[in-house]
Design a protein around this motif. Structure first.
Motif, PDB file in Angstrom:
ATOM      1  N   GLU A  94       0.855  -1.183   0.000  1.00 30.83           N
ATOM      2  CA  GLU A  94       0.000   0.000   0.000  1.00 30.83           C
ATOM      3  C   GLU A  94       0.890   1.231   0.000  1.00 30.83           C
ATOM      4  OE1 GLU A  94      -3.289   0.336  -0.063  1.00 30.83           O
ATOM      5  OE2 GLU A  94      -3.823  -1.804   0.046  1.00 30.83           O
ATOM      6  N   LYS A  95       0.622   2.167  -0.914  1.00 28.33           N
ATOM      7  CA  LYS A  95       1.382   3.409  -0.943  1.00 28.33           C
ATOM      8  C   LYS A  95       0.898   4.331   0.178  1.00 28.33           C
ATOM      9  CE  LYS A  95       2.053   5.026  -5.043  1.00 28.33           C
ATOM     10  NZ  LYS A  95       1.905   5.742  -6.345  1.00 28.33           N
ATOM     11  N   VAL A  96       1.832   5.059   0.799  1.00 29.15           N
ATOM     12  CA  VAL A  96       1.461   6.004   1.853  1.00 29.15           C
ATOM     13  C   VAL A  96       1.990   7.390   1.499  1.00 29.15           C
ATOM     14  CG1 VAL A  96       1.399   4.235   3.645  1.00 29.15           C
ATOM     15  CG2 VAL A  96       3.521   5.495   3.244  1.00 29.15           C
ATOM     16  N   LEU A 100       0.777  12.969   5.460  1.00 27.68           N
ATOM     17  CA  LEU A 100      -0.312  12.692   6.401  1.00 27.68           C
ATOM     18  C   LEU A 100       0.208  12.552   7.829  1.00 27.68           C
ATOM     19  CD1 LEU A 100      -2.450  10.105   4.391  1.00 27.68           C
ATOM     20  CD2 LEU A 100      -3.029  12.486   4.892  1.00 27.68           C
ATOM     21  N   ALA A 101       1.492  12.197   7.953  1.00 34.47           N
ATOM     22  CA  ALA A 101       2.109  12.039   9.269  1.00 34.47           C
ATOM     23  C   ALA A 101       3.216  13.058   9.500  1.00 34.47           C
ATOM     24  CB  ALA A 101       2.663  10.621   9.416  1.00 34.47           C
ATOM     25  N   ASN A 102       3.210  14.143   8.721  1.00 36.98           N
ATOM     26  CA  ASN A 102       4.251  15.167   8.824  1.00 36.98           C
ATOM     27  C   ASN A 102       5.659  14.566   8.749  1.00 36.98           C
ATOM     28  OD1 ASN A 102       2.365  17.189   8.978  1.00 36.98           O
ATOM     29  ND2 ASN A 102       2.555  17.509  11.186  1.00 36.98           N
ATOM     30  N   GLY A 103       5.808  13.542   7.910  1.00 35.14           N
ATOM     31  CA  GLY A 103       7.111  12.935   7.695  1.00 35.14           C
ATOM     32  C   GLY A 103       7.491  11.826   8.651  1.00 35.14           C
ATOM     33  N   HIS A 104       6.673  11.566   9.677  1.00 29.60           N
ATOM     34  CA  HIS A 104       6.970  10.494  10.633  1.00 29.60           C
ATOM     35  C   HIS A 104       6.522   9.155  10.023  1.00 29.60           C
ATOM     36  CE1 HIS A 104       7.982  12.921  14.250  1.00 29.60           C
ATOM     37  NE2 HIS A 104       7.205  13.816  13.674  1.00 29.60           N
ATOM     38  N   LEU A 105       7.379   8.514   9.275  1.00 27.82           N
ATOM     39  CA  LEU A 105       6.972   7.283   8.587  1.00 27.82           C
ATOM     40  C   LEU A 105       6.486   6.212   9.549  1.00 27.82           C
ATOM     41  CD1 LEU A 105       9.705   6.878   5.828  1.00 27.82           C
ATOM     42  CD2 LEU A 105       7.428   7.879   5.633  1.00 27.82           C
ATOM     43  N   SER A 106       7.106   6.113  10.706  1.00 26.24           N
ATOM     44  CA  SER A 106       6.729   5.056  11.646  1.00 26.24           C
ATOM     45  C   SER A 106       5.287   5.195  12.113  1.00 26.24           C
ATOM     46  CB  SER A 106       7.662   5.057  12.853  1.00 26.24           C
ATOM     47  OG  SER A 106       7.602   6.287  13.542  1.00 26.24           O
ATOM     48  N   TYR A 107       4.711   6.389  12.034  1.00 22.79           N
ATOM     49  CA  TYR A 107       3.333   6.578  12.482  1.00 22.79           C
ATOM     50  C   TYR A 107       2.338   5.798  11.629  1.00 22.79           C
ATOM     51  CZ  TYR A 107       4.874  10.429  15.529  1.00 22.79           C
ATOM     52  OH  TYR A 107       5.473  11.194  16.507  1.00 22.79           O
ATOM     53  N   PHE A 108       2.750   5.462  10.384  1.00 20.54           N
ATOM     54  CA  PHE A 108       1.866   4.650   9.545  1.00 20.54           C
ATOM     55  C   PHE A 108       1.787   3.206  10.041  1.00 20.54           C
ATOM     56  CE2 PHE A 108       3.038   8.059   6.530  1.00 20.54           C
ATOM     57  CZ  PHE A 108       1.756   8.485   6.206  1.00 20.54           C
ATOM     58  N   LEU A 109       2.667   2.824  10.945  1.00 19.35           N
ATOM     59  CA  LEU A 109       2.610   1.503  11.561  1.00 19.35           C
ATOM     60  C   LEU A 109       1.937   1.569  12.925  1.00 19.35           C
ATOM     61  CD1 LEU A 109       6.242   0.339  10.693  1.00 19.35           C
ATOM     62  CD2 LEU A 109       4.130  -0.099   9.433  1.00 19.35           C
ATOM     63  N   GLY A 110       1.511   2.761  13.305  1.00 12.85           N
ATOM     64  CA  GLY A 110       0.900   2.944  14.619  1.00 12.85           C
ATOM     65  C   GLY A 110      -0.345   3.788  14.526  1.00 12.85           C
ATOM     66  N   ALA A 111      -0.253   5.028  14.994  1.00  8.93           N
ATOM     67  CA  ALA A 111      -1.436   5.874  15.147  1.00  8.93           C
ATOM     68  C   ALA A 111      -2.135   6.201  13.842  1.00  8.93           C
ATOM     69  CB  ALA A 111      -1.040   7.168  15.861  1.00  8.93           C
ATOM     70  N   GLY A 113      -2.076   4.246  11.188  1.00  9.44           N
ATOM     71  CA  GLY A 113      -2.068   2.961  10.505  1.00  9.44           C
ATOM     72  C   GLY A 113      -3.067   2.029  11.167  1.00  9.44           C
ATOM     73  N   MET A 114      -2.757   0.733  11.139  1.00  9.00           N
ATOM     74  CA  MET A 114      -3.702  -0.262  11.624  1.00  9.00           C
ATOM     75  C   MET A 114      -4.081  -0.095  13.103  1.00  9.00           C
ATOM     76  SD  MET A 114      -5.555  -2.565  10.279  1.00  9.00           S
ATOM     77  CE  MET A 114      -4.713  -2.962   8.747  1.00  9.00           C
ATOM     78  N   PRO A 115      -3.134   0.155  14.023  1.00 11.89           N
ATOM     79  CA  PRO A 115      -3.546   0.351  15.415  1.00 11.89           C
ATOM     80  C   PRO A 115      -4.485   1.542  15.593  1.00 11.89           C
ATOM     81  CG  PRO A 115      -1.208  -0.149  15.301  1.00 11.89           C
ATOM     82  CD  PRO A 115      -1.660   0.094  13.893  1.00 11.89           C
ATOM     83  N   GLY A 116      -4.205   2.639  14.875  1.00 11.55           N
ATOM     84  CA  GLY A 116      -5.089   3.790  14.944  1.00 11.55           C
ATOM     85  C   GLY A 116      -6.469   3.478  14.406  1.00 11.55           C
ATOM     86  N   LEU A 117      -6.508   2.782  13.262  1.00 14.29           N
ATOM     87  CA  LEU A 117      -7.797   2.395  12.693  1.00 14.29           C
ATOM     88  C   LEU A 117      -8.557   1.451  13.612  1.00 14.29           C
ATOM     89  CD1 LEU A 117      -6.783   1.826   8.963  1.00 14.29           C
ATOM     90  CD2 LEU A 117      -8.287   3.624   9.834  1.00 14.29           C
ATOM     91  N   THR A 118      -7.831   0.523  14.235  1.00 11.21           N
ATOM     92  CA  THR A 118      -8.472  -0.418  15.153  1.00 11.21           C
ATOM     93  C   THR A 118      -9.130   0.332  16.307  1.00 11.21           C
ATOM     94  OG1 THR A 118      -6.878  -2.157  14.605  1.00 11.21           O
ATOM     95  CG2 THR A 118      -8.077  -2.380  16.686  1.00 11.21           C
ATOM     96  N   PHE A 275     -11.431   2.574   5.987  1.00 13.90           N
ATOM     97  CA  PHE A 275     -10.005   2.834   6.211  1.00 13.90           C
ATOM     98  C   PHE A 275      -9.584   4.219   5.726  1.00 13.90           C
ATOM     99  CE2 PHE A 275      -8.033  -1.699   6.596  1.00 13.90           C
ATOM    100  CZ  PHE A 275      -8.894  -1.969   7.645  1.00 13.90           C
ATOM    101  N   GLU A 276      -9.975   4.587   4.513  1.00 10.98           N
ATOM    102  CA  GLU A 276      -9.513   5.858   3.953  1.00 10.98           C
ATOM    103  C   GLU A 276      -9.972   7.040   4.804  1.00 10.98           C
ATOM    104  OE1 GLU A 276      -9.586   8.456  -0.230  1.00 10.98           O
ATOM    105  OE2 GLU A 276     -10.544   6.477  -0.134  1.00 10.98           O
ATOM    106  N   SER A 277     -11.257   7.071   5.119  1.00  9.16           N
ATOM    107  CA  SER A 277     -11.773   8.180   5.933  1.00  9.16           C
ATOM    108  C   SER A 277     -11.186   8.141   7.335  1.00  9.16           C
ATOM    109  CB  SER A 277     -13.299   8.126   5.996  1.00  9.16           C
ATOM    110  OG  SER A 277     -13.751   6.912   6.605  1.00  9.16           O
ATOM    111  N   GLY A 278     -10.930   6.929   7.845  1.00  8.81           N
ATOM    112  CA  GLY A 278     -10.346   6.797   9.174  1.00  8.81           C
ATOM    113  C   GLY A 278      -8.929   7.345   9.232  1.00  8.81           C
ATOM    114  N   ILE A 279      -8.111   7.029   8.225  1.00  8.37           N
ATOM    115  CA  ILE A 279      -6.735   7.536   8.174  1.00  8.37           C
ATOM    116  C   ILE A 279      -6.738   9.061   8.090  1.00  8.37           C
ATOM    117  CG2 ILE A 279      -4.680   7.674   6.725  1.00  8.37           C
ATOM    118  CD1 ILE A 279      -4.775   5.140   8.345  1.00  8.37           C
ATOM    119  N   LEU A 280      -7.624   9.613   7.288  1.00  5.48           N
ATOM    120  CA  LEU A 280      -7.705  11.074   7.170  1.00  5.48           C
ATOM    121  C   LEU A 280      -8.116  11.712   8.497  1.00  5.48           C
ATOM    122  CD1 LEU A 280      -9.368  11.425   3.648  1.00  5.48           C
ATOM    123  CD2 LEU A 280      -6.979  11.836   4.258  1.00  5.48           C
TER     124      LEU A 280
END
Length: 330
Positions: A94-96, A100-111, A113-118, A275-280
């Protein structure tokens, strides 16, 4: 060819701590299940002997023959090999957008990303929060990847009081001083039931459950009529040969039925249309300063085992991240 930046262990504004790099995350449920021949799940496969271990990760495309990806794209995958470089099927990526995370790539694996969506979708779909109704939420595993977000999201969605349960005084202090929790309970100190009565005088309306077992039994006993349990995880039960969700003790089950407390299995992958609306939404809250993000970062592929052991014994605050290699800046 992909260059790895960050890994996460599958369990919970400026450049990233290591620059744009390969990250990995450990998701606790995923790792525990994947160490068994039968994961007990149809969406997580077991690790194979003599094969490279994999997990959630994010990295940068160095070369691509896939129509949807070009050199320099940042991509993430749930099944990224634990290695610095890899050749992966583009259909699994999946392209990121780093902005969306102000350059914090690791945030796509957390807040973001999936944990945030969960956390977000779980509360939206199973929490039944109504703004202005004076609801109290309790979160177990409150300093972890999902728990640390769930409490904040509970407030953002209208809960008037949020109480976290975690395992150290340091984590309790962080919850109340930085993440907006109204109170926090160290389950290793004092009587949890007594502290719940003190901090939740009107009872519990929403319970974001990450742990199961004795702690959850205690919370359920103090839940109100027509209240709701969000079953995010049951970490205390994963090594037991029981169905999911694990059955409650007879006395606790009786309370659940008498008070009409909902307790349904929740799987975020069933809500991909959100997912899309949740990430936004998560990105917006983060950029507005309404969602504070915590993570524990360990550097180096060689320290994967150290990070894993630390996470399994509660050493992480927020998402446990492993930074693999640095790339050029964003």
């Amino acid at each position: 060819m992909l260059s790895c930046c960050y890994f996460f262990f599958l369990t919970n504004s400026g450049a990233s701590p290591c620059g744009p790099v390969w990250y990995g995350v450990l998701l606790l449920l995923g790792l525990r299940c994947r160490m068994n021949e039968d994961t007990g799940s149809d969406y997580i496969t077991p690790w194979q002997l003599s094969q490279v271990v994999d997990g959630g990760g994010i990295g940068i495309v160095e070369e691509s023959k896939h129509v949807h990806f070009t050199k320099g794209d940042f991509v993430t995958s749930f099944y990224w090999p634990w290695q610095t470089k890899a050749i992966l099927n583009g259909n699994s990526l999946e392209k990121v957008d780093p902005q969306l995370a102000n350059g914090h790539l690791s945030y796509f694996l957390g807040a973001i990303g999936m944990p945030g969506l969960t956390s977000l979708i779980g509360i939206q779909e199973k929490g039944h929060i109504t703004a202005g109704s004076n609801q109290t939420m309790v979160v177990s595993g409150a300093a972890g990847a999902c728990g640390s977000l769930a409490g904040q999201i509970g407030h953002l969605m209208g809960c008037s009081r949020v109480v976290g349960i975690c395992g150290t005084q340091e984590k309790c202090h962080l919850l109340t001083s930085e993440l907006g929790f109204d109170a926090a309970i160290n389950y290793k100190k004092g009587n949890v039931a007594e502290q719940l009565r003190e901090f939740c005088p009107a009872g519990v309306d929403v319970y974001f459950d990450n742990v199961g077992g004795d702690i959850s039994d205690t919370v359920i006993s103090q839940m109100n009529q027509n209240s709701h349990i969000i079953l995010c995880g049951q970490i205390s039960q994963y090594n037991k040969d029981v169905p999911y969700p694990p059955p409650l003790p007879p006395a606790v089950e009786a309370i659940q039925k008498e008070r009409n407390i909902t307790r349904e299995r929740f799987l975020v992958l069933n809500y991909k249309d959100k997912f899309e609306s949740g990430i936004l939404q998560l990105s917006q809250w983060f950029k507005e300063g309404k969602l504070k993000i915590k993570e524990t970062v360990v550097n180096g592929l060689e320290n994967m085992g150290v990070a894993f052991q630390s996470m399994m014994t509660g050493g992480n605050i927020g998402k446990q991240i492993v930074c693999i290699s640095e790339e050029t800046s964003l």
